[in-house]
Scaffold this motif. Structure first.
Motif, mmCIF file in Angstrom:
data_model
loop_
_atom_site.group_PDB
_atom_site.id
_atom_site.type_symbol
_atom_site.label_atom_id
_atom_site.label_comp_id
_atom_site.label_asym_id
_atom_site.label_seq_id
_atom_site.Cartn_x
_atom_site.Cartn_y
_atom_site.Cartn_z
ATOM 1 N N GLN A 64 0.908 -1.087 0.022
ATOM 2 C CA GLN A 64 -0.076 -0.017 0.095
ATOM 3 C C GLN A 64 0.960 1.268 -0.001
ATOM 4 O OE1 GLN A 64 -2.449 0.302 3.435
ATOM 5 N NE2 GLN A 64 -3.734 1.819 2.996
ATOM 6 N N ASP A 65 0.563 2.156 -0.756
ATOM 7 C CA ASP A 65 1.579 3.394 -1.070
ATOM 8 C C ASP A 65 1.759 4.137 0.142
ATOM 9 O OD1 ASP A 65 1.131 2.501 -3.810
ATOM 10 O OD2 ASP A 65 0.868 4.784 -4.394
ATOM 11 N N GLU A 66 0.753 4.352 1.163
ATOM 12 C CA GLU A 66 0.928 5.103 2.413
ATOM 13 C C GLU A 66 1.667 4.290 3.215
ATOM 14 O OE1 GLU A 66 -2.875 6.261 0.562
ATOM 15 O OE2 GLU A 66 -1.940 4.273 0.901
ATOM 16 N N VAL A 67 1.734 2.929 3.400
ATOM 17 C CA VAL A 67 2.657 2.271 4.219
ATOM 18 C C VAL A 67 3.991 2.153 3.932
ATOM 19 C CG1 VAL A 67 2.842 -0.095 5.204
ATOM 20 C CG2 VAL A 67 0.482 0.920 5.095
ATOM 21 N N VAL A 68 4.309 2.219 2.391
ATOM 22 C CA VAL A 68 5.644 2.181 1.903
ATOM 23 C C VAL A 68 6.328 3.413 2.214
ATOM 24 C CG1 VAL A 68 7.030 2.115 -0.215
ATOM 25 C CG2 VAL A 68 5.031 0.631 0.138
ATOM 26 N N SER A 69 5.452 4.694 2.020
ATOM 27 C CA SER A 69 6.086 5.959 2.533
ATOM 28 C C SER A 69 6.208 5.981 4.014
ATOM 29 C CB SER A 69 4.961 7.075 2.145
ATOM 30 O OG SER A 69 4.902 7.255 0.786
ATOM 31 N N LEU A 70 5.369 5.277 4.962
ATOM 32 C CA LEU A 70 5.648 5.179 6.153
ATOM 33 C C LEU A 70 6.923 4.509 6.467
ATOM 34 C CD1 LEU A 70 4.944 5.126 9.326
ATOM 35 C CD2 LEU A 70 3.275 3.259 8.826
ATOM 36 N N LEU A 71 7.265 3.338 5.955
ATOM 37 C CA LEU A 71 8.258 2.621 5.864
ATOM 38 C C LEU A 71 9.591 3.390 5.540
ATOM 39 C CD1 LEU A 71 9.944 0.036 6.802
ATOM 40 C CD2 LEU A 71 9.164 -0.940 4.413
#
Length: 368
Positions: A64-71
């Motif tokens: 998920q894009d938002e979780v990749v950014s969070l990571l």
């Protein structure tokens, strides 16, 4: 200046992959680092040039894009702690004081509403990360993320004692410490969040599943030690990695220690593939996805490790490989002589065939 030691291509049986929005993730992480003022200006400038967003995009290539950014933001934050607190400051030589600082950060992660460290950039960055973890994860995943953060902090405080005394731990203690101070376990809950599922405890807490995660951690941290050795050994401060530990433990040359470290990680990689294949036989779709993500974490670390400015150090170029090899240097099914992990080899079902360099089985989609 000491001669540069060439690192040969390492065994990479897991396919390479990257998230299609990796460039945007990388750019967004640079903006996030500036917004929260992570580290000194010099450290922050250095970190944003190291393609940390690309690293996250390789760990979760279909996430998920938002979780990749969070990571990505979280990994940059971790480097802000590791470089800024542990490796490059006097605090990293004072384990008691460091433990206190890190424990206060744990409290921020547990309860971001606490009214202390309000002017601390790392604490404020952690508050933001914690709120986003809660947004994309369950209560249980958030709790496990905080617990893994505490494990990471404990291990880096342990490491600080060796830095204080300028001593080298034995291989067993170093291996145990490295399972946690590489911060790999803090990423594991995000592997689930990135694919919008929660691994249930009856699968996650199986000894073999936990061991698979530990194997991934060892491969990732041994690779990190191998790829970062040039940078760390050229620095003016104390450094600790597996090559130095093996040199100290067995009286090896650095070249001999490098060869042994690669053989160790290869033997664990072969075991990881075999154990993962055995676990897949009766795994739920969620566990299949988790085991697949452990693999992309391993391969993503390899791809990023040989390409990031963090380790290629163009101002004093490291001799890192540009390709990988298809076969292991050591495919033995005998346990490594490291008591902390030798029990891993007892987990394979009788008659499990060696994996060799076969391509790993792909994960099935996780039900929504």
């Amino acid at each position: 200046m000491a001669k540069t030691m060439a690192v040969p291509p390492t065994y990479a049986p897991i396919p390479s992959a990257i998230h299609p929005h990796h460039a945007a993730v990388n750019a967004g992480t640079a903006v996030w680092a500036e917004k929260f003022g992570i580290g000194s200006t010099e450290l922050r400038s250095r970190l944003v040039r190291q393609d940390i967003g690309t690293f996250a995009a390789r760990i979760l290539p279909e996430g998920q894009d938002e979780v990749v950014s969070l990571l990505a933001d979280f990994v940059l934050w971790l480097f802000g702690v590791d470089d800024g607190y542990c490796e490059e400051s006097e605090l990293g030589h004072r384990p008691g004081e460091l433990a206190g600082v890190l424990q206060r950060l744990v409290r921020v992660a547990q309860n971001p509403e606490v009214t202390f460290l309000l002017d601390d950039p790392l604490a404020n960055g952690l508050r933001d990360l914690r709120l986003r973890v809660s947004r994309y994860g369950t209560v249980g995943q958030t709790a496990r993320w905080v617990d893994a953060l505490r494990e990471y902090y404990l291990s880096v405080a342990w490491e600080a004692e060796f830095r204080r005394t300028k001593t080298v731990p034995d291989l067993n203690d170093y291996t145990l410490m490295r399972l946690y101070d590489g911060a790999t376990t803090v990423v594991f809950p995000l592997l689930e969040m990135g694919h919008e599922y929660e691994l249930q405890s009856h699968e996650r807490d199986q000894e073999a599943v936990r061991a698979a995660g530990e194997m991934a951690s060892l491969i990732i941290t041994w690779d990190n030690d191998i790829f970062s050795h040039h940078k760390e050994s050229r620095g003016s401060g104390y450094y600790l990695n597996v090559i130095r530990v093996l040199t100290h433990e067995y009286g090896l040359s650095q070249r001999q220690a490098l060869t042994r470290a690669i053989a160790q990680r290869d033997r664990v990689m072969v075991l990881f593939l075999r154990l993962r294949e055995a676990l897949l036989e009766q795994a739920s779709p969620q566990l299949r996805q988790y085991l697949h993500s452990l693999g992309t974490f391993v391969r993503g670390s390899q791809d990023w490790g040989i390409s990031s400015l963090r380790y290629t150090t163009p101002e004093d170029p490291a001799s890192l490989p540009s390709t990988f090899r298809e076969t292991p240097t050591d495919a033995s099914d005998e346990p490594l002589d490291i008591p902390a992990i030798s029990w891993w080899w007892n987990l394979l079902p009788p008659g499990t065939a060696p994996q060799g360099h076969q391509a790993p089985r792909q994960a099935e989609p996780v039900p929504a």
